[in-house]
Design a protein around this motif. Structure first.
Motif, mmCIF file in Angstrom:
data_model
loop_
_atom_site.group_PDB
_atom_site.id
_atom_site.type_symbol
_atom_site.label_atom_id
_atom_site.label_comp_id
_atom_site.label_asym_id
_atom_site.label_seq_id
_atom_site.Cartn_x
_atom_site.Cartn_y
_atom_site.Cartn_z
ATOM 1 N N ALA A 66 2.479 -0.342 1.248
ATOM 2 C CA ALA A 66 2.929 1.050 1.176
ATOM 3 C C ALA A 66 2.686 1.636 -0.208
ATOM 4 O O ALA A 66 2.411 2.835 -0.346
ATOM 5 C CB ALA A 66 4.408 1.139 1.539
ATOM 6 N N TYR A 69 -1.470 1.572 -1.030
ATOM 7 C CA TYR A 69 -2.198 2.693 -0.430
ATOM 8 C C TYR A 69 -1.439 4.012 -0.509
ATOM 9 O O TYR A 69 -1.889 5.011 0.063
ATOM 10 C CB TYR A 69 -2.526 2.370 1.035
ATOM 11 C CG TYR A 69 -3.525 1.251 1.190
ATOM 12 C CD1 TYR A 69 -4.847 1.417 0.781
ATOM 13 C CD2 TYR A 69 -3.149 0.015 1.718
ATOM 14 C CE1 TYR A 69 -5.771 0.389 0.919
ATOM 15 C CE2 TYR A 69 -4.062 -1.013 1.857
ATOM 16 C CZ TYR A 69 -5.375 -0.812 1.446
ATOM 17 O OH TYR A 69 -6.289 -1.839 1.581
ATOM 18 N N ASP A 70 -0.302 4.022 -1.206
ATOM 19 C CA ASP A 70 0.498 5.237 -1.384
ATOM 20 C C ASP A 70 0.846 5.867 -0.030
ATOM 21 O O ASP A 70 0.516 7.008 0.263
ATOM 22 C CB ASP A 70 -0.245 6.254 -2.257
ATOM 23 C CG ASP A 70 0.665 7.389 -2.718
ATOM 24 O OD1 ASP A 70 1.898 7.278 -2.543
ATOM 25 O OD2 ASP A 70 0.135 8.381 -3.249
ATOM 26 N N ARG A 71 1.547 5.083 0.802
ATOM 27 C CA ARG A 71 1.940 5.527 2.140
ATOM 28 C C ARG A 71 3.463 5.544 2.255
ATOM 29 O O ARG A 71 4.144 4.701 1.693
ATOM 30 C CB ARG A 71 1.380 4.602 3.212
ATOM 31 C CG ARG A 71 -0.140 4.539 3.278
ATOM 32 C CD ARG A 71 -0.733 5.828 3.823
ATOM 33 N NE ARG A 71 -2.149 5.689 4.130
ATOM 34 C CZ ARG A 71 -3.137 5.939 3.283
ATOM 35 N NH1 ARG A 71 -2.845 6.338 2.045
ATOM 36 N NH2 ARG A 71 -4.396 5.780 3.647
ATOM 37 N N SER A 72 3.972 6.496 3.024
ATOM 38 C CA SER A 72 5.396 6.514 3.339
ATOM 39 C C SER A 72 5.690 5.421 4.361
ATOM 40 O O SER A 72 4.761 4.793 4.901
ATOM 41 C CB SER A 72 5.793 7.883 3.908
ATOM 42 O OG SER A 72 5.176 8.073 5.182
ATOM 43 N N GLU A 75 4.042 6.380 7.627
ATOM 44 C CA GLU A 75 2.587 6.225 7.545
ATOM 45 C C GLU A 75 2.195 4.751 7.517
ATOM 46 O O GLU A 75 1.167 4.364 8.086
ATOM 47 C CB GLU A 75 2.066 6.928 6.294
ATOM 48 C CG GLU A 75 2.150 8.442 6.356
ATOM 49 C CD GLU A 75 1.857 9.104 5.019
ATOM 50 O OE1 GLU A 75 1.451 10.285 5.018
ATOM 51 O OE2 GLU A 75 2.044 8.437 3.976
ATOM 52 N N MET A 76 3.029 3.930 6.888
ATOM 53 C CA MET A 76 2.740 2.500 6.833
ATOM 54 C C MET A 76 2.863 1.874 8.217
ATOM 55 O O MET A 76 2.070 1.002 8.587
ATOM 56 C CB MET A 76 3.705 1.826 5.850
ATOM 57 C CG MET A 76 3.287 0.402 5.472
ATOM 58 S SD MET A 76 1.704 0.365 4.632
ATOM 59 C CE MET A 76 0.725 -0.603 5.773
ATOM 60 N N MET A 79 -0.294 2.812 10.063
ATOM 61 C CA MET A 79 -1.435 2.089 9.495
ATOM 62 C C MET A 79 -1.436 0.632 9.928
ATOM 63 O O MET A 79 -2.483 0.058 10.258
ATOM 64 C CB MET A 79 -1.399 2.206 7.974
ATOM 65 C CG MET A 79 -2.630 1.701 7.260
ATOM 66 S SD MET A 79 -2.492 1.978 5.469
ATOM 67 C CE MET A 79 -4.126 1.437 4.935
ATOM 68 N N HIS A 101 9.223 2.032 11.129
ATOM 69 C CA HIS A 101 9.546 2.486 9.770
ATOM 70 C C HIS A 101 11.018 2.292 9.416
ATOM 71 O O HIS A 101 11.359 2.027 8.269
ATOM 72 C CB HIS A 101 9.165 3.954 9.605
ATOM 73 C CG HIS A 101 9.933 4.873 10.491
ATOM 74 N ND1 HIS A 101 9.567 5.126 11.809
ATOM 75 C CD2 HIS A 101 11.064 5.595 10.270
ATOM 76 C CE1 HIS A 101 10.434 5.972 12.338
ATOM 77 N NE2 HIS A 101 11.344 6.255 11.446
ATOM 78 N N SER A 321 1.857 5.986 -6.230
ATOM 79 C CA SER A 321 3.144 6.606 -5.917
ATOM 80 C C SER A 321 4.173 6.558 -7.029
ATOM 81 O O SER A 321 5.361 6.369 -6.773
ATOM 82 C CB SER A 321 3.728 5.937 -4.662
ATOM 83 O OG SER A 321 4.838 6.632 -4.169
#
Length: 352
Positions: A66, A69-72, A75-76, A79, A101, A321
């Motif tokens: 997370a 790849y700078d994901r919330s 979003e993670m 992904m 999540h 992030s």
């Protein structure tokens, strides 16, 4: 030991199209993720009742990705379900769903509650130790600096004045701080220099300048001075063994205190190559000494390497992030900063 379900021919299907040289394949091979997640095995048993929880190995990997790849969290989850290389790295069945999540969010909170920040500090150090075992040689010239991280709440409305407003702050650990100068226009049309303010925290980092690896970090409120936090980091958070690896320490004017420089060089044995505020160079009984310090050829040569730490902070803020706090409180920001710095380090180590 936690084992993921073995879907029929799942591994063979992966092997038919996975490139073993892919970044995520190498990431899974080089570092011992099972060993790093071992302290969390008891947490995953769910002794309070109900179904066993997700494998802590999967959850630690997802949490790391997370920030890589700078994901919330949402979003993670997507992904980890849809990206085949991510699924392969997580060792999920090829047709399986990733943990949702909310599970990732609960996992993060429970780890901090049970293990505190020590767990994340340990996996950060494990990454560096693994690199050393694989032959990565770190330099002996280190750079120290700090960067500000904006709080996840609005500082103008999240007042800390409980007596006046009657409400508790949403982010009680955050505070107002200053970071550099900026030009503003007055009502009369005149340009003036004013201090830039922010509401949040500071992350203080120490990086060796040969590879650009972050070796230590700390988190403070926004009002903490760089000098005080730097002294805490070097003299209290670093072990004697870690300090012994440092031959030279670089820093900007925020750390340019003659008392601290003398302390470092006389008692710690670390050579310094700091930038100094003008006040020490233009006046005072020790003016000549500090001008000689600034103009010393050896220190000047080392001083050029200080930009390494600025590139490090640029990378973690832009790509991992660390511009704004994802969560509230200094404990969670330490988690965020540690995983962001770890993501930066891993990228460098896998290029070796």
């Amino acid at each position: 030991m936690f084992k993921l379900s073995n879907h029929f021919m799942s591994n063979d299907v992966y092997k038919s199209f996975i490139d073993e040289n892919h970044f995520l394949c190498q990431l899974g091979l080089v570092f011992d993720w099972d060993g790093m997640a071992k302290p969390l095995w008891d947490l995953a048993k769910n002794e309070q009742g109900g179904r066993p929880r997700q494998s802590p190995v999967v959850m630690v990997k997802m949490l790391f990705l997370a920030f890589l790849y700078d994901r919330s969290d949402r979003e993670m989850e997507f992904m980890a379900t849809s990206d085949l290389y991510v699924k392969y790295f997580l060792r999920l069945p090829i047709d399986g769903l990733a943990p949702d999540h909310s599970s990732l969010s609960r996992f993060r909170d429970e780890v901090l509650e049970v293990c505190g920040t020590e767990f994340f500090k340990q996996i950060f150090e494990n990454i560096l130790q693994t690199a050393t075992r694989h032959g990565v040689v770190m330099g002996r010239v280190y750079a120290l600096d700090a960067t500000h991280v904006i709080s996840s709440v609005n500082g103008k409305t999240d007042s800390h004045d409980v007596k006046t407003y009657g409400t508790k702050p949403k982010d009680p650990d955050a505070s107002w701080g200053t970071k550099g100068l900026e030009t503003k226009m007055t009502k009369e049309g005149t340009k003036v220099l004013v201090r830039k303010t922010f509401f949040g925290y500071k992350v203080h980092g120490l990086a060796e300048t040969k590879q650009g690896l972050v070796t230590n970090l700390s988190v403070t409120t926004g009002r903490e001075s760089d000098l005080d936090a730097g002294d805490e980091l070097i003299h209290r958070l670093l072990s004697e063994k870690q300090r012994s690896r440092m031959d030279v320490l670089l820093a900007d004017k925020g750390y340019g205190c003659p008392v601290w420089i003398n302390l470092l060089e006389k008692y710690t044995g670390i050579m310094t190559a700091f930038h100094l505020p003008d006040q020490y160079l233009k006046k005072g009984e020790h003016q000549d000494k500090w001008n000689a310090y600034i103009n010393d050829a050896g220190r000047t040569a080392y001083r050029r390497h200080r930009t390494v730490i600025e590139r490090v902070f640029g990378d973690v803020k832009k790509n991992h992030s660390l511009i704004r706090a994802r969560y509230r409180g200094s404990t969670k920001l330490y988690l965020q900063a540690t995983l962001s710095m770890m993501a930066h380090n891993v990228k460098i180590l896998l290029k070796q």
